[in-house]
Design a protein around this motif. Structure first.
Motif, PDB file in Angstrom:
ATOM      1  N   GLU A  78       0.248 -11.716  -7.609  1.00  0.00           N
ATOM      2  CA  GLU A  78      -0.252 -10.437  -7.110  1.00  0.00           C
ATOM      3  C   GLU A  78       0.639  -9.950  -5.979  1.00  0.00           C
ATOM      4  O   GLU A  78       1.248 -10.746  -5.247  1.00  0.00           O
ATOM      5  CB  GLU A  78      -1.688 -10.588  -6.622  1.00  0.00           C
ATOM      6  N   TYR A  79       0.698  -8.629  -5.835  1.00  0.00           N
ATOM      7  CA  TYR A  79       1.507  -8.067  -4.760  1.00  0.00           C
ATOM      8  C   TYR A  79       0.917  -6.737  -4.312  1.00  0.00           C
ATOM      9  O   TYR A  79       0.012  -6.178  -4.956  1.00  0.00           O
ATOM     10  CB  TYR A  79       2.952  -7.883  -5.222  1.00  0.00           C
ATOM     11  N   ALA A  80       1.420  -6.237  -3.177  1.00  0.00           N
ATOM     12  CA  ALA A  80       0.978  -4.954  -2.634  1.00  0.00           C
ATOM     13  C   ALA A  80       2.201  -4.227  -2.092  1.00  0.00           C
ATOM     14  O   ALA A  80       3.263  -4.824  -1.897  1.00  0.00           O
ATOM     15  CB  ALA A  80      -0.065  -5.166  -1.542  1.00  0.00           C
ATOM     16  N   LEU A  81       2.039  -2.921  -1.851  1.00  0.00           N
ATOM     17  CA  LEU A  81       3.113  -2.096  -1.311  1.00  0.00           C
ATOM     18  C   LEU A  81       2.668  -1.435  -0.021  1.00  0.00           C
ATOM     19  O   LEU A  81       1.512  -1.012   0.103  1.00  0.00           O
ATOM     20  CB  LEU A  81       3.525  -1.003  -2.300  1.00  0.00           C
ATOM     21  N   ILE A 115      -2.410  -0.543  -1.904  1.00  0.00           N
ATOM     22  CA  ILE A 115      -1.365   0.277  -1.299  1.00  0.00           C
ATOM     23  C   ILE A 115      -1.727   0.504   0.164  1.00  0.00           C
ATOM     24  O   ILE A 115      -2.889   0.736   0.500  1.00  0.00           O
ATOM     25  CB  ILE A 115      -1.264   1.645  -2.003  1.00  0.00           C
ATOM     26  N   PHE A 116      -0.718   0.461   1.043  1.00  0.00           N
ATOM     27  CA  PHE A 116      -0.919   0.771   2.457  1.00  0.00           C
ATOM     28  C   PHE A 116       0.071   1.864   2.851  1.00  0.00           C
ATOM     29  O   PHE A 116       1.278   1.727   2.638  1.00  0.00           O
ATOM     30  CB  PHE A 116      -0.708  -0.478   3.321  1.00  0.00           C
ATOM     31  N   LEU A 117      -0.447   2.960   3.405  1.00  0.00           N
ATOM     32  CA  LEU A 117       0.369   4.101   3.808  1.00  0.00           C
ATOM     33  C   LEU A 117       0.131   4.396   5.279  1.00  0.00           C
ATOM     34  O   LEU A 117      -1.008   4.317   5.748  1.00  0.00           O
ATOM     35  CB  LEU A 117       0.023   5.337   2.979  1.00  0.00           C
ATOM     36  N   ALA A 118       1.195   4.775   6.002  1.00  0.00           N
ATOM     37  CA  ALA A 118       1.028   5.039   7.437  1.00  0.00           C
ATOM     38  C   ALA A 118       1.950   6.150   7.908  1.00  0.00           C
ATOM     39  O   ALA A 118       3.121   6.220   7.519  1.00  0.00           O
ATOM     40  CB  ALA A 118       1.308   3.765   8.244  1.00  0.00           C
ATOM     41  N   ALA A 119       1.410   7.025   8.741  1.00  0.00           N
ATOM     42  CA  ALA A 119       2.196   7.963   9.556  1.00  0.00           C
ATOM     43  C   ALA A 119       2.977   9.018   8.776  1.00  0.00           C
ATOM     44  O   ALA A 119       4.046   9.441   9.211  1.00  0.00           O
ATOM     45  CB  ALA A 119       3.145   7.184  10.478  1.00  0.00           C
ATOM     46  N   HIS A 120       2.441   9.438   7.634  1.00  0.00           N
ATOM     47  CA  HIS A 120       3.101  10.551   6.926  1.00  0.00           C
ATOM     48  C   HIS A 120       2.111  11.213   5.973  1.00  0.00           C
ATOM     49  O   HIS A 120       1.511  10.544   5.141  1.00  0.00           O
ATOM     50  CB  HIS A 120       4.305  10.055   6.130  1.00  0.00           C
ATOM     51  N   GLU A 121       1.965  12.520   6.097  1.00  0.00           N
ATOM     52  CA  GLU A 121       1.106  13.266   5.190  1.00  0.00           C
ATOM     53  C   GLU A 121       1.899  13.644   3.936  1.00  0.00           C
ATOM     54  O   GLU A 121       3.126  13.765   3.987  1.00  0.00           O
ATOM     55  CB  GLU A 121       0.565  14.520   5.867  1.00  0.00           C
ATOM     56  N   PRO A 122       1.221  13.837   2.799  1.00  0.00           N
ATOM     57  CA  PRO A 122       1.917  14.199   1.563  1.00  0.00           C
ATOM     58  C   PRO A 122       2.215  15.696   1.524  1.00  0.00           C
ATOM     59  O   PRO A 122       1.675  16.439   0.706  1.00  0.00           O
ATOM     60  CB  PRO A 122       0.924  13.785   0.474  1.00  0.00           C
ATOM     61  N   ALA A 123       3.104  16.132   2.395  1.00  0.00           N
ATOM     62  CA  ALA A 123       3.429  17.556   2.493  1.00  0.00           C
ATOM     63  C   ALA A 123       4.935  17.741   2.455  1.00  0.00           C
ATOM     64  O   ALA A 123       5.686  16.990   3.092  1.00  0.00           O
ATOM     65  CB  ALA A 123       2.859  18.144   3.788  1.00  0.00           C
ATOM     66  N   THR A 124       5.378  18.730   1.719  1.00  0.00           N
ATOM     67  CA  THR A 124       6.796  19.032   1.636  1.00  0.00           C
ATOM     68  C   THR A 124       7.285  19.570   2.977  1.00  0.00           C
ATOM     69  O   THR A 124       6.636  20.416   3.591  1.00  0.00           O
ATOM     70  CB  THR A 124       7.049  20.082   0.537  1.00  0.00           C
ATOM     71  N   LYS A 125       8.431  19.055   3.441  1.00  0.00           N
ATOM     72  CA  LYS A 125       8.990  19.466   4.732  1.00  0.00           C
ATOM     73  C   LYS A 125      10.386  20.034   4.483  1.00  0.00           C
ATOM     74  O   LYS A 125      11.333  19.282   4.284  1.00  0.00           O
ATOM     75  CB  LYS A 125       9.047  18.276   5.688  1.00  0.00           C
ATOM     76  N   LYS A 126      10.474  21.337   4.466  1.00  0.00           N
ATOM     77  CA  LYS A 126      11.746  22.005   4.162  1.00  0.00           C
ATOM     78  C   LYS A 126      12.426  22.439   5.458  1.00  0.00           C
ATOM     79  O   LYS A 126      12.035  23.422   6.090  1.00  0.00           O
ATOM     80  CB  LYS A 126      11.508  23.227   3.275  1.00  0.00           C
ATOM     81  N   GLU A 127      13.427  21.682   5.880  1.00  0.00           N
ATOM     82  CA  GLU A 127      14.232  22.062   7.036  1.00  0.00           C
ATOM     83  C   GLU A 127      15.616  22.455   6.517  1.00  0.00           C
ATOM     84  O   GLU A 127      16.306  21.649   5.891  1.00  0.00           O
ATOM     85  CB  GLU A 127      14.351  20.900   8.019  1.00  0.00           C
ATOM     86  N   VAL A 128      16.021  23.684   6.768  1.00  0.00           N
ATOM     87  CA  VAL A 128      17.309  24.164   6.272  1.00  0.00           C
ATOM     88  C   VAL A 128      18.328  24.069   7.401  1.00  0.00           C
ATOM     89  O   VAL A 128      18.386  24.928   8.283  1.00  0.00           O
ATOM     90  CB  VAL A 128      17.210  25.613   5.759  1.00  0.00           C
ATOM     91  N   LEU A 129      19.105  22.994   7.382  1.00  0.00           N
ATOM     92  CA  LEU A 129      20.116  22.774   8.411  1.00  0.00           C
ATOM     93  C   LEU A 129      21.401  22.290   7.751  1.00  0.00           C
ATOM     94  O   LEU A 129      21.369  21.505   6.805  1.00  0.00           O
ATOM     95  CB  LEU A 129      19.642  21.712   9.418  1.00  0.00           C
ATOM     96  N   ASN A 130      22.513  22.748   8.249  1.00  0.00           N
ATOM     97  CA  ASN A 130      23.797  22.212   7.813  1.00  0.00           C
ATOM     98  C   ASN A 130      23.923  20.807   8.393  1.00  0.00           C
ATOM     99  O   ASN A 130      24.019  20.652   9.610  1.00  0.00           O
ATOM    100  CB  ASN A 130      24.932  23.095   8.308  1.00  0.00           C
ATOM    101  N   PRO A 131      23.909  19.772   7.555  1.00  0.00           N
ATOM    102  CA  PRO A 131      23.891  18.406   8.075  1.00  0.00           C
ATOM    103  C   PRO A 131      25.116  18.050   8.903  1.00  0.00           C
ATOM    104  O   PRO A 131      25.077  17.095   9.677  1.00  0.00           O
ATOM    105  CB  PRO A 131      23.815  17.549   6.803  1.00  0.00           C
TER     106      PRO A 131
END
Length: 237
Positions: A70-73, A101-117
């Motif tokens: 057995e395993y978890a993520l 499953i364990f999830l932390a510190a991030h909502e399931p939302a698209t984050k569109k930042e338009v920056l020249n890397p």
């Protein structure tokens, strides 16, 4: 029982060292995986997209799971997207699923930042973002040696996040999820979107602190993990 852990943007597997020590007495083995280009894999090229990342992590997980094991993520911040994408492949390939499953510190939302890397504007923006999250000490803000090493990792990872579109995530799984958060960082009402993808029994655990609240609440989080993976009659912490 293995717990495969995916880290935050710019992070390494060492992020989970304290949690690994706390879980050791319970018999839960943390297998924290470095992303390509990070930590023990720093000589490798960074991922170009989340498909590449997911395929890489999926292969690592599947290759380390025995038939009856057995395993978890677990995913922290950017690692939550990694968990979702790996789960998508697990469901698609119809291989053995994790028990939790364990999830932390991030909502399931698209984050569109338009920056020249490659622009100075992007460098300053990412440095300030990392500082606001509490990812590095303030004294390192003007440390050129530190940023020469880690800024390319932060830039590469944030570009993956900003290009990621949650509306295209095709995932519905009844594997139960535990979701860790703080109202200061990721309010509960924004996190409920995870219920669209993890459709079974989800539990939310609120803490205090900034984006890296696990640093102050690692023992509590370890106890929750043991409760979910070993049962209330398990070995404990």
């Amino acid at each position: 029982m293995k717990l495969f852990c995916f880290t935050y943007a710019g992070g390494t597997a060492a992020f989970y060292d304290e949690l690994k020590e706390l879980l050791f007495p319970s018999g839960i083995e943390i297998r924290a995986i470095d992303y390509a280009g990070h930590g023990s894999r720093r000589s490798e090229e960074l991922y170009k997209n989340f498909d590449d990342l997911a395929c890489d992590l999926y292969k690592t997980v599947i290759n380390e799971i025995y038939d009856q094991e057995e395993y978890a993520l677990m995913g922290y911040s950017m690692g939550t997207i990694a968990v979702a994408e790996v789960m998508k492949l697990i469901c698609k390939e119809k291989v053995k699923q994790p028990v939790h499953i364990f999830l932390a510190a991030h909502e399931p939302a698209t984050k569109k930042e338009v920056l020249n890397p490659d622009s100075k504007e992007a460098d300053v923006y990412i440095k300030n973002l990392v500082m606001r999250f509490g990812g590095v000490p303030e004294k390192l803000l003007k440390n050129e040696v530190f940023w020469r090493t880690y800024l390319p990792l932060y830039k590469g990872d944030f570009q993956l996040i900003w290009k990621y579109d949650f509306s295209k995530l095709e995932l519905k799984t009844d594997v139960p999820a535990a979701i860790f958060y703080t109202e200061e960082d990721t309010p509960r009402d924004k996190l409920c979107g995870w219920n669209e993808y993890f459709v079974s029994r989800n539990e939310y655990y609120q803490f205090e602190g900034n984006h890296f609240f696990i640093k102050k609440h690692c023992k509590e989080i370890a106890e929750i993990i043991v409760k979910n993976l070993k049962g209330r009659q398990g070995n404990g912490i």
